[in-house]
Scaffold this active site. Sequence first.
Site, PDB file in Angstrom:
ATOM      1  N   SER A  64       0.794  -1.237   0.000  1.00  0.00           N
ATOM      2  CA  SER A  64       0.000   0.000   0.000  1.00  0.00           C
ATOM      3  C   SER A  64       0.824   1.284   0.000  1.00  0.00           C
ATOM      4  CB  SER A  64      -0.948   0.008   1.198  1.00  0.00           C
ATOM      5  OG  SER A  64      -2.008  -0.900   1.001  1.00  0.00           O
ATOM      6  N   LYS A  67      -0.074   3.830  -2.666  1.00  0.00           N
ATOM      7  CA  LYS A  67      -1.173   4.788  -2.550  1.00  0.00           C
ATOM      8  C   LYS A  67      -0.657   6.227  -2.514  1.00  0.00           C
ATOM      9  CE  LYS A  67      -4.149   1.348  -0.462  1.00  0.00           C
ATOM     10  NZ  LYS A  67      -4.524   0.632   0.754  1.00  0.00           N
ATOM     11  N   SER A 128      -5.620   4.029   4.390  1.00  0.00           N
ATOM     12  CA  SER A 128      -5.187   2.901   3.550  1.00  0.00           C
ATOM     13  C   SER A 128      -6.340   2.066   3.016  1.00  0.00           C
ATOM     14  CB  SER A 128      -4.206   2.007   4.317  1.00  0.00           C
ATOM     15  OG  SER A 128      -3.377   1.287   3.426  1.00  0.00           O
ATOM     16  N   GLU A 164      -5.418  -3.033  -5.970  1.00  0.00           N
ATOM     17  CA  GLU A 164      -5.548  -3.751  -4.700  1.00  0.00           C
ATOM     18  C   GLU A 164      -6.349  -5.037  -4.855  1.00  0.00           C
ATOM     19  OE1 GLU A 164      -4.239  -3.576  -1.870  1.00  0.00           O
ATOM     20  OE2 GLU A 164      -3.445  -1.560  -1.576  1.00  0.00           O
TER      21      GLU A 164
END
Length: 295
Positions: A64, A67, A128, A164
């Site tokens: 993550s 991001k 997140s 994701e």
Amino acid sequence: MTKFSIVLFSFLSFQVFSQGTNELRNQLQQIISSKSATLGVSVKGIENKDTLSINGNLKMPMMSVFKFHIALAVLHKVDEGKLNLTQEIFIKKKDLKEDTWSPMKVDYPEGNVNLTLDKILRYTVSHSDNNGCDILINLVGGTKYIQKFINEQGIKDFVIKMNEDQMKTWKNLYVNTTTPIATTELLEKFFKGEVLKEETTKYLYQIMVETSRGLTWMKAGLPEGTELAHRTGISGTNDNNLRVAMNDIGIVKLPNGKHFILSVYLKEITETKENTEKIIADIAKATWNYFTNKN
């Protein structure tokens, strides 16, 4: 001051700098030496230019952390006037996938709701949210656009192909990669306002400061109340207790108002989650001590 004095002063300054970074390097290597994980780390003082890396050019799975890169691409479109933070985006129920980390899904279990781009960015960057992440990827035109945009910032060691939802497949966890040095370079460009306009730079920096994830990672190694703008990333484990990666990247503000960047990546981990968190916290603490003791 004579020319000889200047040369001698420069030489002695270099010696002190080398001794200091070598001591920090030794501390970081000692932290990881007995651990079952591969470390990649990059450190840079933004104002004083001190640099250090261990496996700095090693390709590491981002999880993550990406991001941050996605948010940069989204906010670039805001800068261009193609998107607006106050514009509303319709979130369908099918956009909110099951079996994934998503505070948005918890807050709006049935979907079919209008949320501002600002709110989706905050879900994604500060908390997140995996569903928010994929909504943003689709909003800017997919991973190819993000790849192109990050490459245009001069960052070549960066690969994004999976969203994701696709990373629910084990092998896909290894696809999105970058290096610690490339991460530090991008964080520095971002902080200096070389990627986004001033307003959007401040906005993204602040929602990174408000990150609610990884409180026992890098943040735990810093004195309470320290300003840290960061982004975390972690995979699950397989049946053999192997964790693909656990990462924390960020910009730390020092008591004197200066800043340092710390990009920590760990991969192929068989340590417990708690032990891995402590590795990251200990690295942050050692780096903090280095910068505060030298100034």
